[in-house]
Scaffold this active site. Structure first.
Site, PDB file in Angstrom:
ATOM      1  N   ARG A  96      -0.446  -9.649  -5.293  1.00  0.00           N
ATOM      2  CA  ARG A  96      -1.788  -9.638  -5.139  1.00  0.00           C
ATOM      3  C   ARG A  96      -2.455  -8.392  -5.354  1.00  0.00           C
ATOM      4  O   ARG A  96      -1.948  -7.252  -4.688  1.00  0.00           O
ATOM      5  CB  ARG A  96      -2.282 -10.047  -3.531  1.00  0.00           C
ATOM      6  CG  ARG A  96      -3.677 -10.245  -3.701  1.00  0.00           C
ATOM      7  CD  ARG A  96      -4.379 -10.433  -2.192  1.00  0.00           C
ATOM      8  NE  ARG A  96      -5.536 -10.061  -2.070  1.00  0.00           N
ATOM      9  CZ  ARG A  96      -6.195  -8.864  -1.766  1.00  0.00           C
ATOM     10  NH1 ARG A  96      -5.457  -7.724  -1.641  1.00  0.00           N
ATOM     11  NH2 ARG A  96      -7.655  -8.818  -1.916  1.00  0.00           N
ATOM     12  N   ASN A 114       1.991  -6.008  -2.526  1.00  0.00           N
ATOM     13  CA  ASN A 114       0.636  -6.274  -2.142  1.00  0.00           C
ATOM     14  C   ASN A 114      -0.338  -5.178  -2.136  1.00  0.00           C
ATOM     15  O   ASN A 114       0.136  -4.089  -1.568  1.00  0.00           O
ATOM     16  CB  ASN A 114       0.559  -6.965  -0.447  1.00  0.00           C
ATOM     17  CG  ASN A 114      -1.005  -7.022  -0.084  1.00  0.00           C
ATOM     18  OD1 ASN A 114      -1.724  -7.980  -0.577  1.00  0.00           O
ATOM     19  ND2 ASN A 114      -1.483  -6.242   0.773  1.00  0.00           N
ATOM     20  N   GLU A 115      -1.327  -5.129  -2.805  1.00  0.00           N
ATOM     21  CA  GLU A 115      -2.138  -3.918  -2.856  1.00  0.00           C
ATOM     22  C   GLU A 115      -1.434  -2.910  -3.375  1.00  0.00           C
ATOM     23  O   GLU A 115      -1.673  -1.608  -2.675  1.00  0.00           O
ATOM     24  CB  GLU A 115      -3.041  -3.610  -1.484  1.00  0.00           C
ATOM     25  CG  GLU A 115      -4.043  -5.036  -1.339  1.00  0.00           C
ATOM     26  CD  GLU A 115      -4.806  -4.875  -0.109  1.00  0.00           C
ATOM     27  OE1 GLU A 115      -4.656  -4.076   0.504  1.00  0.00           O
ATOM     28  OE2 GLU A 115      -5.656  -5.772   0.277  1.00  0.00           O
ATOM     29  N   ASN A 116      -0.568  -2.865  -4.180  1.00  0.00           N
ATOM     30  CA  ASN A 116       0.203  -1.542  -4.491  1.00  0.00           C
ATOM     31  C   ASN A 116      -0.482  -0.708  -5.521  1.00  0.00           C
ATOM     32  O   ASN A 116      -0.017   0.319  -6.201  1.00  0.00           O
ATOM     33  CB  ASN A 116       1.376  -1.805  -5.349  1.00  0.00           C
ATOM     34  CG  ASN A 116       2.243  -3.073  -4.367  1.00  0.00           C
ATOM     35  OD1 ASN A 116       2.248  -4.122  -4.748  1.00  0.00           O
ATOM     36  ND2 ASN A 116       3.077  -2.330  -3.740  1.00  0.00           N
ATOM     37  N   ARG A 124       0.749  -1.464   0.102  1.00  0.00           N
ATOM     38  CA  ARG A 124      -0.074  -0.178   0.119  1.00  0.00           C
ATOM     39  C   ARG A 124       0.793   1.284   0.169  1.00  0.00           C
ATOM     40  O   ARG A 124       2.141   1.087   0.153  1.00  0.00           O
ATOM     41  CB  ARG A 124      -0.953   0.070   1.100  1.00  0.00           C
ATOM     42  CG  ARG A 124      -1.880  -0.902   1.098  1.00  0.00           C
ATOM     43  CD  ARG A 124      -3.046  -1.017   2.383  1.00  0.00           C
ATOM     44  NE  ARG A 124      -3.893  -1.940   2.235  1.00  0.00           N
ATOM     45  CZ  ARG A 124      -4.925  -2.141   3.116  1.00  0.00           C
ATOM     46  NH1 ARG A 124      -5.095  -1.112   4.000  1.00  0.00           N
ATOM     47  NH2 ARG A 124      -5.745  -2.961   2.974  1.00  0.00           N
TER      48      ARG A 124
END
Length: 825
Positions: free
Chosen positions: A463, A424-426, A388
């Site tokens: 992801r 993750n969730e970039n 994030r």
């Protein structure tokens, strides 16, 4: 003779032993002191104490390692968790047995920025909370022991360590992440002695074909060689899973700078590693120079895997449906500071649930976890904590590169690992004014190339970042059918759409929050509000409890009942998709998060299959019924003490079992035999409609799998009295519980007639006055000072101590009369 004795002793080491960098390595767990907050400088940690001096720092406390700053405050409902510096100090008894040997401190992980001092000398600094690193303290120790100040410490060496988890936008992971960025020495610290020449790393690459006909074993190493030794004698042994020697090498080698190849070994028909048979080879190495020997021991396994284009996953040439979950490094009462015993207990629960896969989210985890995955047979996706927030500057990128390189170097020997996660969730912005997708793509591509350069045998993955899905080898989109979007009955159709969009698909993260102990007779009455055909991905704000579209996460009851339905549906559908590589349920254990203060257990993500203290929820047994081979049977609702309805009304009773058939008995009377059919939702057809009697009901199941019989029993109270709004709380001791210096206290919400309000979900605040103390800030339904009622009830534990005394325990809730009781002991 001495050589034979060495190899015999080495062969007797436990298969799960920690990697041995030298002949002597000791965990430093005892005799530590901790100070929360900062010092004015290192001198304040080591200056002589003067009685009554205002200059002394009085707030050091005795602790053992592992230790986390945030052991309890991460789930304190009334304040933000601590983010800042903290200090540790101890005295080392340094007795290095080697001439010109090196004395090292090996950190298995410390959060998040760490500085190491020997007396007043700074010897090392490290940024990053999850990778391993080593500090060479040899020179500083020698310098201190030769100084006049050494007399004051009577031959001991003062060691001080400053850890700091202060918020920093130029560090990963982002503080926008849905987990706490912990501080402290929350993994083991080891005192290591090595000879002048020793192993720094030893890498083993085991490769075989799909049929397992031929295997090759490549061994390389980098040496710690500050004395510039030019030549040494290498001894290398390879032992098969039965501990038999299959290869032995002894030769003189030139010591080079950097990593060098030591051996290439061919094996005919190597024994293969798999989740069902996790058979490991042992690699034992020694390097001798100037009459002193350093040792290294590790394990590896031969396996071949493939992600077939648009499914499925193959292991050793055969399809394997990856059945997994996720793990955060977090536990009740200790936060990230889990001991080896705690980790082992958790990993055994995961294996016994039937899982063959785990994603380690969202950071490199303890070497102990990876060793257990190897020995238990659990395939691994491990990732760096680029999670994030966006993309920072040069120092941010350098940390990401370094953590990826370290993760691969430190864990590439593990046969369990098949996927290196790059992020993750970039697609989630917020840490920087700029959010440039092309720059994120560029850096993701760089990391992807770096990962393949470091390890060509594994695949890369991320992801939920659709604009980068074409960069990595395996992609996991966001599919949260039945929780953040849509209904769980849309799970299969949404999955098939996503499988068709990428060459190699995996479904990481699905599930539902559930408040342990909360059940419902009709958990899906809200479902008509939820739109279908709108997708099943999680979008901005979906995790919030207010606003936006109708969804289970906002409008559902957060009962274990709904979670059971959702999991049951997903698992039966996964059996019907031959192209599916696999999935991983989010998450195995409830964990703390700074983003969810309004949850039923404040600051806890409650999607766990088990609670934060490892107590299984009902969905644990749903997974077992689909995934395990050992016969099991579980009556759904062990944690549901009171069911409700009308007199004579038929109630559904479910059994989750992997047996072929089951017979149910209610109050001693058979309700009939049912055959299991995994596609007969719910409970694979093992469900009965049976009237319950007012008061106590004994329910028993006898499940059969061939000649083997499994039984399970539960007692329910059945309430037929209806209730109105709760008006008061009743607090009383639960006499059915008995524990060493512990008392269980229960609160009940009742209406004006004293009837238990079984749908009451008010937030309760516990308090106590007297000799005992409440066990609070555990992040569990039974260990929180503030917690929502579950079916009108909640409980908490009181520690009484060993002497006589009494404590008044009170419970308050908005709009309801306070209740209290006195516990005497």
């Amino acid at each position: 003779m001495e050589r034979k004795r060495f190899w015999w002793m080495l062969g007797c080491l436990l298969a799960s032993a920690i990697l041995c960098e030298a002949q002597q390595s000791t965990r430093l767990t005892q005799r530590w002191e901790y100070l929360r907050g900062d010092l004015g400088g290192i001198w304040e940690a080591v200056r002589p104490a003067t009685e009554g001096s205002p200059e002394s720092v009085p707030l050091w406390q005795q602790v053992t390692l592992p230790h986390c700053f945030n052991a309890t405050d991460a789930v304190n409902p009334d304040e933000n968790y601590y983010e800042g510096p903290g200090w540790y100090r101890t005295l080392l008894d340094v007795k290095n047995p080697y001439n010109s040997g090196r004395t090292l401190l090996h950190f298995e992980g410390a959060g998040q920025k760490t500085t190491v001092y020997v007396y007043t000398t700074k010897v090392a600094a490290h940024t990053g909370g999850y990778d391993e690193w080593t500090a060479d303290i040899t020179g500083a120790v020698q310098q201190f022991l030769q100084s006049p100040d050494a007399k004051r410490f009577k031959g001991k060496v003062p060691l001080s360590i400053r850890c700091d988890n202060t918020r920093d936008l130029e560090m990963i992971p982002s503080d926008m992440s849905d987990f706490n960025v912990y501080g402290g020495l929350y993994r083991y610290v080891n005192l290591v002695y090595t000879p002048a020449l020793s192993f720094e790393t030893l890498h083993v690459q085991a490769v075989t074909d799909a049929a397992g006909n031929n295997g090759t074993l490549s061994v390389s190493a980098a040496f710690r060689n500050p004395g510039h030794v030019f030549r040494g004698t290498l001894e290398l042994r390879v032992l098969d899973p039965q501990n038999k020697v299959v290869k032995e090498i002894r030769q003189d080698i030139d010591i080079q700078t950097g990593e060098q190849q030591l051996a290439g070994i061919s094996l005919k028909k190597p024994v293969l590693w798999s989740p069902d048979q996790p058979r490991l080879y042992t690699i034992a190495a020694r390097i001798t120079a100037a009459g002193e020997t350093a040792e290294w021991k590790d394990h590896t396994g031969f396996r071949h895997f493939e992600f077939v284009k648009q499914g499925p996953f193959l292991l050793n040439g055969k399809r394997l449906l990856l059945q997994g979950t996720h793990r955060h490094e977090d536990h009740a009462g200790v936060a990230a500071a889990m001991t080896e015993d705690m980790i082992r207990q958790e990993m055994l629960l995961i294996k016994n649930m039937g899982a063959n896969f785990i994603r380690l989210g969202h950071y490199q985890q303890s070497r102990i976890v990876l060793q257990l995955c190897d020995s238990l047979g659990i395939l691994v996706w491990e990732e760096i904590p680029w999670c994030r927030g966006g993309l920072g500057g040069d120092s941010y990128k350098d940390q990401a590169r370094r953590m990826l390189t370290h993760m691969i170097s430190q864990h590439r020997n593990h046969p369990a690992v098949i996927l290196w996660g790059l992020g993750n969730e970039n697609d989630w912005p917020g840490d920087f004014p700029e959010f440039d997708k092309e720059k994120i793509r560029g850096f993701m591509s760089e990391l992807n190339t770096l990962a393949h350069q470091q390890d060509s045998t594994r695949k890369t993955t991320i992801r939920r970042c659709d604009f980068c899905k074409d960069i990595v080898d395996v992609y996991s989109p966001s599919i949260w059918a039945g929780w953040y979007r849509g209904r769980y009955t849309e799970y299969k159709s949404e999955s098939l759409k996503e499988i068709a969009r990428v060459p190699h698909f995996f479904h990481a993260e699905w599930g539902a929050d559930s408040h342990q102990g909360r059940f419902a007779e009709d958990p899906e009455k809200f479902i008509r509000q939820v739109a279908t055909g709108k997708g099943a991905d999680e979008r901005t704000g979906d995790f919030a409890l207010t606003g936006g579209n109708a969804r289970a996460s906002k409008d559902g009851d957060w009962s274990e009942s709904y979670a059971v339905n959702l999991v049951d549906w997903h698992l039966k559908e996964q059996e019907t998709m031959p192209q599916l590589t696999g999935t991983a349920y989010w998450v195995f254990k409830d964990f703390s998060t700074p983003l969810r203060p309004e949850n039923p257990v404040p600051y806890v993500n409650q999607k766990g299959i088990v609670a934060r203290d490892l107590t299984p929820k009902e969905i644990y047994y749903v997974f077992q019924s689909y995934w395990t081979k050992t016969p099991m049977a579980h009556i759904y609702g062990h944690g549901w003490p009171v069911r409700w309805g009308k007199e004579g009304e038929a109630k559904e009773i479910r059994v989750y079992s992997n047996c072929t058939e089951a017979e149910l008995f209610v109050n001693g009377k058979s309700a009939g035999m049912k055959k299991r059919n995994s596609q007969d939702f719910p409970a694979a057809g093992l469900r009965w409609q049976v009237p319950l009697q007012t008061g106590a009901n004994q329910v028993k199941v006898v499940a059969r799998n061939g000649k083997e019989t499994i039984t399970d029993e539960v007692t329910w109270q059945y309430q037929t009295d209806t209730w109105s709004a709760p008006v008061k709380l009743i607090v009383e001791e639960d006499k059915s519980f008995s524990g060493n210096n512990l008392r269980k206290v229960r609160v009940k919400a009742v209406d004006e007639k004293g009837v238990l309000c079984l749908d009451a979900a008010s937030e309760i605040t516990f308090s106590a006055a007297g000799d005992g103390r409440l066990i609070i800030d555990q992040g569990t339904a039974s260990g929180s000072r503030k917690v929502q009622l579950a079916n009108g009830q909640a409980c908490i534990f009181l520690r009484t101590g060993s002497g006589k005394g009494s404590t008044v325990v009170a419970a308050t809730a908005k709009g309801i009369a306070t209740g209290m009781t006195t516990i005497t002991y």
